[in-house]
Design a protein around this motif. Sequence first.
Motif, PDB file in Angstrom:
ATOM      1  N   THR A  61     -11.190  31.289 -40.078  1.00 40.20           N
ATOM      2  CA  THR A  61     -10.947  29.518 -40.511  1.00 40.20           C
ATOM      3  C   THR A  61     -11.323  29.650 -39.046  1.00 40.20           C
ATOM      4  OG1 THR A  61      -8.728  29.647 -39.611  1.00 40.20           O
ATOM      5  CG2 THR A  61      -9.283  29.584 -41.886  1.00 40.20           C
ATOM      6  N   GLY A  62     -12.199  28.706 -38.946  1.00 41.94           N
ATOM      7  CA  GLY A  62     -13.107  27.362 -38.083  1.00 41.94           C
ATOM      8  C   GLY A  62     -11.547  27.318 -36.814  1.00 41.94           C
ATOM      9  N   VAL A  63     -10.754  27.000 -37.261  1.00 41.28           N
ATOM     10  CA  VAL A  63      -9.380  26.776 -35.953  1.00 41.28           C
ATOM     11  C   VAL A  63      -8.833  27.413 -34.974  1.00 41.28           C
ATOM     12  CG1 VAL A  63      -8.281  25.539 -37.856  1.00 41.28           C
ATOM     13  CG2 VAL A  63      -7.533  27.614 -37.479  1.00 41.28           C
ATOM     14  N   GLU A  64      -9.611  29.211 -35.427  1.00 41.65           N
ATOM     15  CA  GLU A  64      -9.361  30.460 -34.486  1.00 41.65           C
ATOM     16  C   GLU A  64     -10.390  29.608 -33.165  1.00 41.65           C
ATOM     17  OE1 GLU A  64     -10.246  34.636 -33.831  1.00 41.65           O
ATOM     18  OE2 GLU A  64     -10.374  34.110 -36.220  1.00 41.65           O
ATOM     19  N   ASP A  65     -11.710  29.042 -33.450  1.00 37.60           N
ATOM     20  CA  ASP A  65     -12.172  29.080 -33.086  1.00 37.60           C
ATOM     21  C   ASP A  65     -12.003  27.739 -31.674  1.00 37.60           C
ATOM     22  OD1 ASP A  65     -14.155  31.508 -32.999  1.00 37.60           O
ATOM     23  OD2 ASP A  65     -15.994  30.166 -34.691  1.00 37.60           O
ATOM     24  N   LEU A  66     -11.547  27.179 -31.833  1.00 36.43           N
ATOM     25  CA  LEU A  66     -11.152  25.528 -31.122  1.00 36.43           C
ATOM     26  C   LEU A  66      -9.645  25.518 -31.065  1.00 36.43           C
ATOM     27  CD1 LEU A  66     -11.710  23.008 -31.149  1.00 36.43           C
ATOM     28  CD2 LEU A  66     -10.444  22.758 -33.597  1.00 36.43           C
ATOM     29  N   LEU A  67      -9.202  27.253 -31.173  1.00 33.71           N
ATOM     30  CA  LEU A  67      -8.417  27.744 -30.728  1.00 33.71           C
ATOM     31  C   LEU A  67      -8.565  28.499 -29.189  1.00 33.71           C
ATOM     32  CD1 LEU A  67      -5.206  28.105 -33.166  1.00 33.71           C
ATOM     33  CD2 LEU A  67      -4.785  26.683 -31.400  1.00 33.71           C
ATOM     34  N   ARG A  68      -9.174  28.971 -29.136  1.00 33.84           N
ATOM     35  CA  ARG A  68      -9.390  29.877 -27.634  1.00 33.84           C
ATOM     36  C   ARG A  68     -10.358  28.847 -26.317  1.00 33.84           C
ATOM     37  NH1 ARG A  68     -10.216  33.531 -30.963  1.00 33.84           N
ATOM     38  NH2 ARG A  68      -8.755  34.855 -29.958  1.00 33.84           N
ATOM     39  N   ILE A  69     -11.115  28.023 -27.523  1.00 35.28           N
ATOM     40  CA  ILE A  69     -11.423  27.110 -26.675  1.00 35.28           C
ATOM     41  C   ILE A  69     -11.046  26.100 -25.799  1.00 35.28           C
ATOM     42  CG2 ILE A  69     -12.876  25.477 -28.409  1.00 35.28           C
ATOM     43  CD1 ILE A  69     -15.449  27.056 -24.864  1.00 35.28           C
ATOM     44  N   SER A  70     -10.080  25.640 -26.292  1.00 34.91           N
ATOM     45  CA  SER A  70      -9.447  24.444 -25.742  1.00 34.91           C
ATOM     46  C   SER A  70      -8.159  25.642 -25.191  1.00 34.91           C
ATOM     47  CB  SER A  70      -8.641  24.234 -27.381  1.00 34.91           C
ATOM     48  OG  SER A  70      -8.071  24.552 -27.930  1.00 34.91           O
ATOM     49  N   PHE A  71      -7.614  26.591 -25.653  1.00 34.85           N
ATOM     50  CA  PHE A  71      -6.936  27.281 -24.704  1.00 34.85           C
ATOM     51  C   PHE A  71      -7.726  27.725 -22.625  1.00 34.85           C
ATOM     52  CE2 PHE A  71      -4.729  29.824 -28.007  1.00 34.85           C
ATOM     53  CZ  PHE A  71      -2.962  28.132 -27.850  1.00 34.85           C
ATOM     54  N   SER A  72      -8.544  27.804 -23.366  1.00 35.34           N
ATOM     55  CA  SER A  72      -9.807  28.257 -22.105  1.00 35.34           C
ATOM     56  C   SER A  72      -9.813  27.502 -21.823  1.00 35.34           C
ATOM     57  CB  SER A  72     -10.010  29.479 -22.368  1.00 35.34           C
ATOM     58  OG  SER A  72     -11.273  28.888 -23.396  1.00 35.34           O
ATOM     59  N   GLY A  73     -10.292  26.448 -21.757  1.00 35.75           N
ATOM     60  CA  GLY A  73     -11.297  25.250 -20.995  1.00 35.75           C
ATOM     61  C   GLY A  73     -10.510  24.247 -20.954  1.00 35.75           C
ATOM     62  N   MET A  74      -8.997  24.152 -21.322  1.00 32.97           N
ATOM     63  CA  MET A  74      -8.432  22.672 -21.477  1.00 32.97           C
ATOM     64  C   MET A  74      -7.890  22.516 -20.583  1.00 32.97           C
ATOM     65  SD  MET A  74      -9.229  20.896 -24.979  1.00 32.97           S
ATOM     66  CE  MET A  74      -9.634  18.772 -24.126  1.00 32.97           C
ATOM     67  N   SER A  75      -7.305  21.648 -19.392  1.00 27.42           N
ATOM     68  CA  SER A  75      -5.889  21.457 -18.837  1.00 27.42           C
ATOM     69  C   SER A  75      -4.688  21.434 -20.423  1.00 27.42           C
ATOM     70  CB  SER A  75      -6.317  19.886 -18.051  1.00 27.42           C
ATOM     71  OG  SER A  75      -5.671  18.792 -18.928  1.00 27.42           O
ATOM     72  N   THR A  76      -3.821  21.582 -20.188  1.00 26.97           N
ATOM     73  CA  THR A  76      -2.775  21.541 -21.476  1.00 26.97           C
ATOM     74  C   THR A  76      -1.998  20.206 -21.139  1.00 26.97           C
ATOM     75  OG1 THR A  76      -1.450  23.815 -20.120  1.00 26.97           O
ATOM     76  CG2 THR A  76      -0.029  22.013 -21.137  1.00 26.97           C
ATOM     77  N   LYS A  77      -2.661  18.984 -20.871  1.00 30.83           N
ATOM     78  CA  LYS A  77      -2.262  17.776 -20.905  1.00 30.83           C
ATOM     79  C   LYS A  77      -3.404  17.521 -21.999  1.00 30.83           C
ATOM     80  CE  LYS A  77      -1.846  13.723 -18.837  1.00 30.83           C
ATOM     81  NZ  LYS A  77      -2.962  12.883 -19.656  1.00 30.83           N
ATOM     82  N   ASP A  78      -5.306  17.462 -21.328  1.00 30.23           N
ATOM     83  CA  ASP A  78      -6.030  17.500 -22.441  1.00 30.23           C
ATOM     84  C   ASP A  78      -5.851  18.117 -23.352  1.00 30.23           C
ATOM     85  OD1 ASP A  78      -6.463  15.834 -20.093  1.00 30.23           O
ATOM     86  OD2 ASP A  78      -8.369  17.027 -19.960  1.00 30.23           O
ATOM     87  N   ARG A  79      -5.848  19.510 -23.520  1.00 33.93           N
ATOM     88  CA  ARG A  79      -5.140  19.469 -24.820  1.00 33.93           C
ATOM     89  C   ARG A  79      -4.270  19.147 -25.640  1.00 33.93           C
ATOM     90  NH1 ARG A  79      -2.529  23.709 -26.876  1.00 33.93           N
ATOM     91  NH2 ARG A  79      -1.964  24.553 -24.745  1.00 33.93           N
ATOM     92  N   ARG A  80      -3.842  19.499 -24.755  1.00 28.88           N
ATOM     93  CA  ARG A  80      -2.382  18.574 -25.853  1.00 28.88           C
ATOM     94  C   ARG A  80      -2.195  17.105 -26.875  1.00 28.88           C
ATOM     95  NH1 ARG A  80       3.074  20.855 -22.745  1.00 28.88           N
ATOM     96  NH2 ARG A  80       2.939  23.050 -23.729  1.00 28.88           N
ATOM     97  N   GLU A  81      -3.022  16.524 -25.960  1.00 22.53           N
ATOM     98  CA  GLU A  81      -3.304  14.775 -26.497  1.00 22.53           C
ATOM     99  C   GLU A  81      -4.506  14.595 -27.087  1.00 22.53           C
ATOM    100  OE1 GLU A  81      -3.566  12.733 -22.505  1.00 22.53           O
ATOM    101  OE2 GLU A  81      -1.319  13.079 -22.313  1.00 22.53           O
ATOM    102  N   ASN A  82      -5.143  15.629 -27.084  1.00 26.91           N
ATOM    103  CA  ASN A  82      -6.681  15.603 -28.108  1.00 26.91           C
ATOM    104  C   ASN A  82      -6.699  16.347 -28.950  1.00 26.91           C
ATOM    105  OD1 ASN A  82      -7.720  13.017 -26.342  1.00 26.91           O
ATOM    106  ND2 ASN A  82      -6.935  15.077 -24.566  1.00 26.91           N
ATOM    107  N   MET A  83      -6.532  17.463 -29.680  1.00 25.34           N
ATOM    108  CA  MET A  83      -6.160  18.598 -30.280  1.00 25.34           C
ATOM    109  C   MET A  83      -6.407  17.681 -32.039  1.00 25.34           C
ATOM    110  SD  MET A  83      -7.089  21.320 -31.324  1.00 25.34           S
ATOM    111  CE  MET A  83      -6.730  22.286 -30.123  1.00 25.34           C
ATOM    112  N   ASP A  84      -5.286  16.858 -32.050  1.00 23.41           N
ATOM    113  CA  ASP A  84      -5.874  16.674 -33.861  1.00 23.41           C
ATOM    114  C   ASP A  84      -7.392  15.759 -33.886  1.00 23.41           C
ATOM    115  OD1 ASP A  84      -2.921  16.694 -34.820  1.00 23.41           O
ATOM    116  OD2 ASP A  84      -2.423  14.398 -34.225  1.00 23.41           O
ATOM    117  N   ALA A  85      -7.804  14.874 -32.664  1.00 28.55           N
ATOM    118  CA  ALA A  85      -8.920  14.231 -32.578  1.00 28.55           C
ATOM    119  C   ALA A  85     -10.003  15.348 -32.483  1.00 28.55           C
ATOM    120  CB  ALA A  85      -9.180  13.338 -31.553  1.00 28.55           C
ATOM    121  N   MET A  86      -9.679  15.902 -32.236  1.00 27.00           N
ATOM    122  CA  MET A  86     -11.135  17.474 -32.465  1.00 27.00           C
ATOM    123  C   MET A  86     -11.003  18.209 -33.453  1.00 27.00           C
ATOM    124  SD  MET A  86     -10.677  19.151 -27.929  1.00 27.00           S
ATOM    125  CE  MET A  86      -8.534  19.441 -28.070  1.00 27.00           C
ATOM    126  N   LEU A  87      -9.510  18.198 -33.301  1.00 28.22           N
ATOM    127  CA  LEU A  87      -9.697  18.858 -35.295  1.00 28.22           C
ATOM    128  C   LEU A  87     -10.611  18.047 -36.087  1.00 28.22           C
ATOM    129  CD1 LEU A  87      -5.903  19.983 -35.470  1.00 28.22           C
ATOM    130  CD2 LEU A  87      -7.684  21.626 -35.448  1.00 28.22           C
TER     131      LEU A  87
END
Length: 432
Positions: free
Chosen positions: A298-324
């Motif tokens: 499922t595509g969520v796996e790739d999105l999780l990995r790039i967000s974990f490795s490439g984003m600050s925790t604050k940016d990742r959490r605040e914008n994950m819904d929009a990125m999904l």
Amino acid sequence: MSLQSVAGGILETHVTWEHVEQRLQKELKTSARFGKKKSVIHIGEGNGFLSRIGLITCDWEGAKEGEKLPEKFALKMASALASKKMEETAPDMMKLDLETMKKMWDYLEIFIRDAHNAEVKAYQFIKKFADKVAVPHYFYTVPFSEENKLTGCLALEYLENTRIIHVHQTLSVAQVTAIAREIGKIQGLSILHGVEKEEWLGERDVYTGFWRNFTVDVFSQMLAPVKDMEASMAESVDAVIKLIPEYFGSNLATTIHKQYGVRPVLVNGDLWSANVLVDTETEQIRALIDWQLVHHGTGVEDLLRISFSGMSTKDRRENMDAMLEAMYESMEETLQGAPAPYSREQMRDLYELVLPHAGYFFAPVAMPLFMSVVANPDMPEEEKVEKKVVVLDKIRGICEDIVTFHKKNESKRKFVWKAPEFMPKEEKENGI
């Protein structure tokens, strides 16, 4: 001779100039040869651990009038030399015992060959829609075989003026949103071009082999040093270490689509920040690279990995819904009315279910990746401290979210998430 040994070929690999020239001549249907000014520059240093990547400048001689031959290309050669270097530069607190290391190196030889051959097949599948996605084109591929155990390689289009994002750097929200849209497009195109018929993808379980290299204690050892570096993270790291026995042996990312009852899509499987090429001038996303861990999922796996490795925790959490939402919207646009593999609601549920598992595949390796970078004796201490702050922020957020979503998922439908060899005896006997 092995993939771990230094050889006399290009960048100390077993791939020779003669080998490369002959393959290019065959694929390009030319009799032109490399000139004396041919050269190679190592462009993969610190960016990956299963290959050596060289920027080849050809200096063609004897080309016929009108022939269009590449002046440069990227040569990706399967090799364990980078992994060897990481092992040598690792601090003592992160070194594993000799028996474990021997086991890992024996397995790595097998894994690298399998990963390389899968990447070859991935590029051949993506070629069906390569002009529509941000994935480099290839000139030729050389898989491993019984006859060829040392010179597996890929000759890829070289994208000028690009860079990667290291684990100690961050991508912007806009950049990760663009990557999310690219992931969605790849999912849609893979559906339209029959990814479900690619049985070899469904058979790939890239994670079970990963776990075979460790024990629960060794895996815990990979996380424990984080507490020594940042005392305030002790509670969250200890909580994740406590859960390791439950997640040890997880291959859920490669089976969740079957258990959940949704159609599989093409998943990169290793889409962390160093596998994304960014334009050095515009900061736009130019390409998603490295398809060695490709599989059905499922595509969520790739999105999780790039967000974990490439984003600050604050940016990742605040914008994950929009990125999904961006990922799903892009997939729908690409499908042009064809049925989506899963609904928006299912996508969000799959995201929550996969998150702890994806976290366990990144958090423990983030610190060794960081340590391999700051092992440079010429790097100023102030710069090392700045990089450490970025990495620790990512690890802290991942550890906290592993625990949060583990608890959230306890009230949901239960799935089998361990490979049979890692299942507790009672679960095997009950057929769980």
